[in-house]
Design a protein around this motif. Structure first.
Motif, mmCIF file in Angstrom:
data_model
loop_
_atom_site.group_PDB
_atom_site.id
_atom_site.type_symbol
_atom_site.label_atom_id
_atom_site.label_comp_id
_atom_site.label_asym_id
_atom_site.label_seq_id
_atom_site.Cartn_x
_atom_site.Cartn_y
_atom_site.Cartn_z
ATOM 1 N N PRO A 12 0.819 -1.210 0.000
ATOM 2 C CA PRO A 12 0.000 0.000 0.000
ATOM 3 C C PRO A 12 0.863 1.275 0.000
ATOM 4 O O PRO A 12 2.084 1.192 0.099
ATOM 5 C CB PRO A 12 -0.798 -0.121 1.304
ATOM 6 C CG PRO A 12 0.087 -0.896 2.208
ATOM 7 C CD PRO A 12 0.838 -1.856 1.312
ATOM 8 N N PRO A 13 0.207 2.432 -0.075
ATOM 9 C CA PRO A 13 0.959 3.683 -0.038
ATOM 10 C C PRO A 13 1.727 3.831 1.281
ATOM 11 O O PRO A 13 1.240 3.432 2.341
ATOM 12 C CB PRO A 13 -0.119 4.766 -0.143
ATOM 13 C CG PRO A 13 -1.283 4.076 -0.766
ATOM 14 C CD PRO A 13 -1.226 2.663 -0.283
ATOM 15 N N LEU A 14 2.892 4.387 1.202
ATOM 16 C CA LEU A 14 3.747 4.604 2.369
ATOM 17 C C LEU A 14 3.030 5.402 3.455
ATOM 18 O O LEU A 14 3.194 5.140 4.643
ATOM 19 C CB LEU A 14 5.020 5.329 1.920
ATOM 20 C CG LEU A 14 6.099 5.588 2.961
ATOM 21 C CD1 LEU A 14 6.632 4.262 3.500
ATOM 22 C CD2 LEU A 14 7.228 6.400 2.351
ATOM 23 N N ARG A 15 2.204 6.339 3.065
ATOM 24 C CA ARG A 15 1.546 7.237 4.031
ATOM 25 C C ARG A 15 0.107 6.835 4.349
ATOM 26 O O ARG A 15 -0.657 7.623 4.906
ATOM 27 C CB ARG A 15 1.569 8.666 3.480
ATOM 28 C CG ARG A 15 3.002 9.169 3.284
ATOM 29 C CD ARG A 15 3.065 10.611 2.848
ATOM 30 N NE ARG A 15 2.652 11.459 3.953
ATOM 31 C CZ ARG A 15 1.867 12.521 3.808
ATOM 32 N NH1 ARG A 15 1.429 12.874 2.631
ATOM 33 N NH2 ARG A 15 1.524 13.243 4.850
ATOM 34 N N LEU A 16 -0.285 5.596 4.050
ATOM 35 C CA LEU A 16 -1.681 5.176 4.237
ATOM 36 C C LEU A 16 -2.157 5.365 5.676
ATOM 37 O O LEU A 16 -3.271 5.848 5.898
ATOM 38 C CB LEU A 16 -1.878 3.723 3.794
ATOM 39 C CG LEU A 16 -3.296 3.176 3.918
ATOM 40 C CD1 LEU A 16 -4.283 4.035 3.119
ATOM 41 C CD2 LEU A 16 -3.356 1.726 3.457
ATOM 42 N N GLN A 17 -1.357 5.015 6.649
ATOM 43 C CA GLN A 17 -1.774 5.161 8.052
ATOM 44 C C GLN A 17 -2.026 6.627 8.404
ATOM 45 O O GLN A 17 -2.985 6.950 9.112
ATOM 46 C CB GLN A 17 -0.752 4.535 9.002
ATOM 47 C CG GLN A 17 -0.635 3.037 8.869
ATOM 48 C CD GLN A 17 -1.973 2.325 9.029
ATOM 49 O OE1 GLN A 17 -2.777 2.643 9.906
ATOM 50 N NE2 GLN A 17 -2.227 1.353 8.165
ATOM 51 N N GLU A 18 -1.187 7.503 7.895
ATOM 52 C CA GLU A 18 -1.386 8.940 8.132
ATOM 53 C C GLU A 18 -2.678 9.418 7.461
ATOM 54 O O GLU A 18 -3.424 10.213 8.025
ATOM 55 C CB GLU A 18 -0.186 9.731 7.613
ATOM 56 C CG GLU A 18 -0.274 11.210 7.925
ATOM 57 C CD GLU A 18 0.951 11.992 7.501
ATOM 58 O OE1 GLU A 18 0.855 13.230 7.497
ATOM 59 O OE2 GLU A 18 1.978 11.383 7.168
ATOM 60 N N TRP A 19 -2.951 8.918 6.243
ATOM 61 C CA TRP A 19 -4.180 9.286 5.540
ATOM 62 C C TRP A 19 -5.402 8.810 6.321
ATOM 63 O O TRP A 19 -6.403 9.511 6.407
ATOM 64 C CB TRP A 19 -4.209 8.691 4.136
ATOM 65 C CG TRP A 19 -3.137 9.195 3.215
ATOM 66 C CD1 TRP A 19 -2.290 10.250 3.421
ATOM 67 C CD2 TRP A 19 -2.781 8.656 1.951
ATOM 68 N NE1 TRP A 19 -1.434 10.400 2.356
ATOM 69 C CE2 TRP A 19 -1.710 9.434 1.437
ATOM 70 C CE3 TRP A 19 -3.256 7.595 1.196
ATOM 71 C CZ2 TRP A 19 -1.130 9.186 0.205
ATOM 72 C CZ3 TRP A 19 -2.664 7.338 -0.036
ATOM 73 C CH2 TRP A 19 -1.616 8.127 -0.529
ATOM 74 N N LYS A 20 -5.322 7.594 6.881
ATOM 75 C CA LYS A 20 -6.440 7.064 7.666
ATOM 76 C C LYS A 20 -6.699 7.926 8.895
ATOM 77 O O LYS A 20 -7.844 8.262 9.200
ATOM 78 C CB LYS A 20 -6.161 5.612 8.062
ATOM 79 C CG LYS A 20 -6.275 4.657 6.884
ATOM 80 C CD LYS A 20 -5.688 3.295 7.151
ATOM 81 C CE LYS A 20 -6.431 2.472 8.137
ATOM 82 N NZ LYS A 20 -5.892 1.097 8.246
ATOM 83 N N SER A 21 -5.639 8.298 9.601
ATOM 84 C CA SER A 21 -5.779 9.143 10.789
ATOM 85 C C SER A 21 -6.385 10.498 10.436
ATOM 86 O O SER A 21 -7.293 10.979 11.119
ATOM 87 C CB SER A 21 -4.421 9.361 11.465
ATOM 88 O OG SER A 21 -3.917 8.153 11.958
ATOM 89 N N ALA A 22 -5.882 11.110 9.387
ATOM 90 C CA ALA A 22 -6.396 12.419 8.965
ATOM 91 C C ALA A 22 -7.871 12.315 8.580
ATOM 92 O O ALA A 22 -8.675 13.186 8.937
ATOM 93 C CB ALA A 22 -5.579 12.955 7.800
#
Length: 110
Positions: A80-90
């Protein structure tokens, strides 16, 4: 009673304004690939015909659940995208993220 598809009213989804851009709602992520070391997706847009375009991963930062669902179902596909967890949190917090140089990078599994 028979149903004639011509009787069905055609509904065109409206765009949703997120930040400074208009976005379409993702129905389903169809495929993933890397192209010139950047993660891309093909997507089915809600209420639209099939779209054969490959889009950069960063275009889907406002649809993190759809990305997670795709990668849970197809773990051998790129991403998945490297920043997926950050996107989910946002997304959960209702924050709008600015574009980032790492948006199109993928997690490398080794």
């Amino acid at each position: 009673m028979t149903f004639d598809w011509k009787d069905k009213e055609t509904v065109t989804p409206s765009e949703e304004r997120i930040g400074e851009t208009d976005e379409w709602e993702v129905d389903k992520i169809l495929d993933a690939r890397t192209y010139y070391r950047k993660l891309q997706y093909r997507v089915q847009w809600l209420g639209h015909d099939l779209d054969l375009t490959w889009y950069p991963a960063g275009n889907f930062k406002h649809a993190p659940a759809k990305l997670q669902e795709f990668h849970d179902q197809y773990p051998s596909k790129p991403g998945p995208p490297l920043r997926l967890q950050e996107w989910k949190s946002a997304f959960e917090e209702g924050r709008i993220l600015d574009d980032h140089v790492d948006d199109d990078k993928q997690v490398f599994r080794g």
